[in-house]
Each structure stands twice: as C-alpha cells, then as structure tokens.
Design a protein around this motif. Structure first.
Motif, PDB file in Angstrom:
ATOM      1  N   ALA A  29      34.917  36.509  29.728  1.00 33.82           N
ATOM      2  CA  ALA A  29      36.129  36.142  29.966  1.00 33.82           C
ATOM      3  C   ALA A  29      37.048  37.166  30.876  1.00 33.82           C
ATOM      4  N   TRP A  30      36.455  38.481  30.304  1.00 33.54           N
ATOM      5  CA  TRP A  30      37.145  39.635  30.777  1.00 33.54           C
ATOM      6  C   TRP A  30      36.558  40.033  32.162  1.00 33.54           C
ATOM      7  N   GLU A  31      35.519  39.625  32.381  1.00 34.28           N
ATOM      8  CA  GLU A  31      35.020  40.195  33.705  1.00 34.28           C
ATOM      9  C   GLU A  31      35.718  39.156  34.810  1.00 34.28           C
ATOM     10  N   THR A  32      35.796  37.723  34.336  1.00 33.76           N
ATOM     11  CA  THR A  32      36.608  37.040  35.176  1.00 33.76           C
ATOM     12  C   THR A  32      37.959  37.415  35.794  1.00 33.76           C
ATOM     13  N   VAL A  33      38.678  37.778  34.367  1.00 37.32           N
ATOM     14  CA  VAL A  33      39.994  38.512  34.625  1.00 37.32           C
ATOM     15  C   VAL A  33      40.009  39.575  35.788  1.00 37.32           C
ATOM     16  N   MET A  34      38.955  40.470  35.452  1.00 37.41           N
ATOM     17  CA  MET A  34      39.227  41.755  36.210  1.00 37.41           C
ATOM     18  C   MET A  34      38.781  41.484  37.680  1.00 37.41           C
ATOM     19  N   ASN A  35      38.017  40.484  37.686  1.00 37.16           N
ATOM     20  CA  ASN A  35      37.605  40.135  39.444  1.00 37.16           C
ATOM     21  C   ASN A  35      38.613  39.428  40.116  1.00 37.16           C
ATOM     22  N   ASN A  36      39.646  38.577  39.156  1.00 35.39           N
ATOM     23  CA  ASN A  36      40.697  38.106  40.002  1.00 35.39           C
ATOM     24  C   ASN A  36      42.345  38.817  39.851  1.00 35.39           C
ATOM     25  N   TRP A  37      42.010  39.891  39.178  1.00 32.43           N
ATOM     26  CA  TRP A  37      43.138  40.702  38.885  1.00 32.43           C
ATOM     27  C   TRP A  37      44.209  40.908  39.971  1.00 32.43           C
ATOM     28  N   LYS A  38      45.457  40.478  39.952  1.00 29.58           N
ATOM     29  CA  LYS A  38      46.304  40.627  41.252  1.00 29.58           C
ATOM     30  C   LYS A  38      47.228  41.991  41.125  1.00 29.58           C
TER      31      LYS A  38
END
Length: 517
Positions: A200-209
């Motif tokens: 989940a953290w990887e996804t968040v990091m990639n999409n972080w605004k």
C-alpha cells in the motif's frame, strides 16, 4: 563525594559528551515561603527556593509568560518553590544531559523516557538522588493520582529514584497510525500484514501529490521499543515477548536472549531493509533529527506513523477535507494478547547533585494538587492560550504567526496525568485517545516490566556495547545496510565489546528477580 561522583560519571559518559550549554532564562522574582528565617527585630522574611527543570524539546513561544504565572501561583499557594525550565533540543538531548550529569552541573529535575533511556540507566551511573523521604513528606497528591503498581515499578531496592508519569496505557505499544483519507485517495484497503502495508505504501508513494514524500517519520535507533517497530512483533509466532533495556529479548516464559542474535531481530531488519530499498524511508534516515520528524508530521505529508502522532491541523495542510476520523489505529493480529512492555513510559528524576530534592518533589506534587494547577502547567493561561470545553475538553487559541498552533502547550508525556488531562475535542484523534488514555482490561504485563538491571559488575562492557551498537547495529536495523552482508562483522564487534558478558549478567539478575516474586 560529589567530586568523586562527577569524575566517575565523566569516565562513564565520556563518549556522550557534547560541548556547549544553553543559557539560563532570566529568573523571576516571585515570592515564596520555603523557610521562614527571622530578621534582627524578629520579623519573618520570605525566601524562594529556585529549581532548574531540564526537559527535551523546543521552548514554547510564551513559556516565560506562562511560567511567571506558574511561579506566582506557587508563591500564592505557599509551596516555597520557583521553577525555571531549560529546554534542550531533541537531537542534543542525550549528549547534553549526560554532560550535565557527568560534570556535576547543578540542576534539580530532569525528564526520563523509559523507552529511550530508562531511569535504571541513570541510577546505575550513580546519577539519581534517592527521593523516598521527600515523596513520603511532600508527595501526597503524587501518591493519590499515580497508581501504586506504577509507583512500585519505579522503585529500586524499595526506594524511589523517579516519579513516574501516569499519562498513557502502556499496552498501546504494538499499534500504528495510518491515514484513512490517503487510503481512500488511492482506493486501498487497510493493511493487515507487514507485506500488505509495504504494498500500500508503494502505491501511495507513487501517487503522492504533496511537495515532500511521505517517508516513514522516525529517527534512527536499534531499539524496537523506542522506534515502535514492535508493531511487527505481533506477526511473529513467538509473540508475546518484548525487548527490555535495548539489548535483551524476554518472553513470558522468562527466557532471556541477546536481542541482536534472535530470528526476530533479523525479521525486523528485513522489513526495514525493504522499506529503505523501496524508498519508503528517508535516504538520510541515519542522520534525521527529531525536529525534522516532527516537522514532517506537522506538514501532514505522511501516510504511516509507528506509534501515535499527527494532528488534524497537520493533515488538513495536505488534505483540507480531512477529519479526526481519518487517522486510524491498526494492530497486526488484533486477536493476540496486548502486552505492556514497561510499568511506565516516562517520568521525572532528581539528579544526585541537586541541592533541593524536596523542592523538586513539592513542585511535582503541586501540579497534581488541583485541576487549576495542572491546567496552568499543561495548557497555559486560560483565555490567552486555551478555553475550557466541558469537564475534560479544551480548545487551543491558535496563532497564525505560530504555524496556527497555540503559543504555549505543556507536555503530556512529561507531566501528564489521566486524572487531569484535557482533550482538544475538535482536533484530537478519537482512536488515539482511546488506545492511549483508556485502560485496557485485557492487557497483560511483561514478565520483565518491573525488572531493573544493575550493570555495576559489567559497567565497562555495558558502556562499550551501547556505543558499539549505535555505530554498528543501528545501520543494519534501520535497513541502510544489508543484514547478511553487515551483520557478521557487527556482531563480532559487539561480542568483542562485551555483549556476552552483559547478557550473562542480565540473565543472572533476572533469574534472581523471578525467584523473589
């Protein structure tokens, strides 16, 4: 005697010495009545006993204004004490405090963090005053508002060397905070395992605004209780266990092992290594200061927080629509037992060089003498720094010139007490309040929660392994160095520094402790 003690402490703490001192704050002139000497004509004069209280952190903007009121109230109540607080930045705390203790600098009270440097460590250096008589004489309210079992956990050989702070349910150890608004933003479910968390953290990091990446907000250490990497331990088959005094694995059967040589340590290091290699921890993690960690939380640019932290105001800097329910508490394997690793988490102690131990105890006792006293120390001046919100609530008066925070706030962890604590009902996190401040009737105490290790017989080795672990073990535990490549050399250095002797001494004392229970 004090000179000899200072020389001894200097030798023990030489590695921790840090040059430089913060200047003293301007003393106030509030009257007090510690003694009543007489003048030549028989009239009584009023004399103030001033104490210096050393704490970690940054001085609040309105500290001087609030503590002028604190000292005026102490004088009006006839306590006979005036207080000056000295704030030491977090990144310099250990070194500066050790220097003050080792050189015999005179001060009267200092904060103790059991999950960082336990009071037994200071005791074993000969740095703490026995305040048993002072507590008996002047600690009426301390004894009334701090449970007896917690007070007993703060004793060594039946004597008081620290006043524990009853501000938190210690069974809160083992959980972490997660941003539910960030989960929704990325169409993610709440993770139930370490692997799901990393994914989940990887996804968040990639999409972080945001403008800054939502790294794991923590400073570097090798102690899982200090870092709260104990959240991982609930996923291991060997749980419940704890890591006591930084170096010692202790399970509920009473087994003692070298923490670094356990499979559990290796698993922790593997998790942290994956975080590091996937860019989920700051590349400068080994030199991160606590102030930088706090700034990240305050900015709202975070996803996961080991332990508890964050605020609504911070979250809304990233997501203006965030609410207090958007910080959730997560336990891996919530069906497992909830363990209190320590009898208490924080406290305050009197250094052996203090000339006024009774005044230090009087001040701590006075804070718990009334809600009015507690509110002043913790929340500041009513109408200036906060407004009351019912019996247990408060609303901070925010200052746009102070990052929209109040210009004054005390510290729950330093001086809090659940019998007096107030909550910001608008912006505090309900799930955190429940986990931290409500007793958990299902929790169990670690078998070692009240055990105090005395390293006198291995003092040199104990000092050496503290230093060596910081240098050799921390980079491995934080994932910066690969376990398989770096650990053999690191554990060899630890053993040469005396690890085996310290573990053997710990086992010996712990077995004797269990036999006495």
């Amino acid at each position: 005697m004090k000179k000899q003690m200072a020389l001894t402490l200097s030798a023990v703490l030489a590695l921790s010495a840090l040059a430089g001192c913060a200047g003293d704050a301007t003393p106030s002139n509030s009257p007090n009545k510690p003694t009543t000497p007489q003048t030549e004509n028989g009239e009584q004069t009023v004399e103030t006993v001033k104490i210096k209280y050393v704490v970690p952190g940054t001085e609040p903007k309105d500290y001087q204004q609030v503590y002028q009121k604190v000292n005026e109230k102490l004088a009006a109540d006839g306590v006979g004490v005036e207080v000056e607080k000295l704030y030491i930045p977090w990144d310099a705390w250990d070194q500066k405090l050790n220097l003050m203790l080792s050189t015999g600098e005179e001060f009267d009270l200092f904060h103790v963090m059991q999950d960082r440097t336990p009071f037994s460590s200071y005791y074993n250096r000969g740095a703490l005053a026995d305040i048993s008589e002072e507590i008996e004489a002047y600690g009426e309210h301390l004894k009334s508002h701090i449970p007896a079992d917690i007070f007993d956990g703060a004793k060594i050989n039946g004597k008081h060397y620290v006043v524990p702070t009853y501000w938190v349910e210690m069974a809160s150890e083992g959980q972490f905070n997660i941003r539910r608004d960030i989960l929704r933003e990325n169409n993610l479910e709440e993770p139930t395992t370490p692997a799901e968390l990393i994914s989940a953290w990887e996804t968040v990091m990639n999409n972080w605004k945001g403008s800054n990446k939502p790294y794991l907000g923590t400073r570097a250490d090798f102690d899982p209780i200090s870092l709260h990497t104990s959240v991982l331990h609930r996923t291991y088959d060997t749980f419940p266990f704890t890591v006591k005094d930084k170096f010692f694995y202790v399970n509920q059967n009473g087994d003692i092992r070298s923490w670094f040589e356990t499979e559990e340590f290796k698993q922790d290091a593997a998790f942290m290594r994956e975080l590091y290699t996937k860019g989920l921890t700051n590349p400068d993690i080994l030199v991160m200061k606590q102030e930088q960690v706090d700034a990240q939380l305050d900015s709202g640019e975070w996803f996961v927080r080991l332990g508890t932290g964050g605020s609504l105001a911070g979250m809304q800097k990233y997501n203006p629509d965030a609410t207090v329910d958007d910080i959730g508490v997560v336990w891996f394997n919530p069906e497992k037992e909830y363990l209190r690793p320590l009898a208490f988490k924080n406290g305050n102690a009197v250094p052996v060089n203090s000339k006024h131990p009774e005044a230090a105890v009087k001040f701590m006792n006075w804070m718990l003498a009334s809600q009015e006293n507690y509110d002043l120390v913790q929340y500041g001046i009513e109408g200036t720094h906060y407004e009351k919100d019912g019996d247990k609530g408060f609303t901070p008066i925010r200052d746009p010139q102070n990052n929209n925070n109040s210009r004054y706030r005390g510290s729950d962890s330093q001086n809090g007490n659940v019998n007096f604590m107030r909550f910001d009902l608008e912006s505090s996190i309900p799930e955190n309040n429940q986990v931290l401040f409500e007793p958990n009737p299902e929790a169990i105490n670690s078998i070692a929660a009240n055990f105090v290790f005395d390293p006198t017989n291995v003092r040199t080795e104990y000092t050496n392994i503290l230093s060596e672990a910081t240098a050799s073990i921390t980079p491995i535990y934080m994932g910066v160095q690969d376990y398989d490549k770096a650990f053999p050399a690191a554990i060899d250095k630890m053993k040469k520094a005396g690890l085996d002797r310290v573990v053997a001494e710990y086992q010996k004392q712990f077995e004797a402790y269990l036999a006495e229970q």
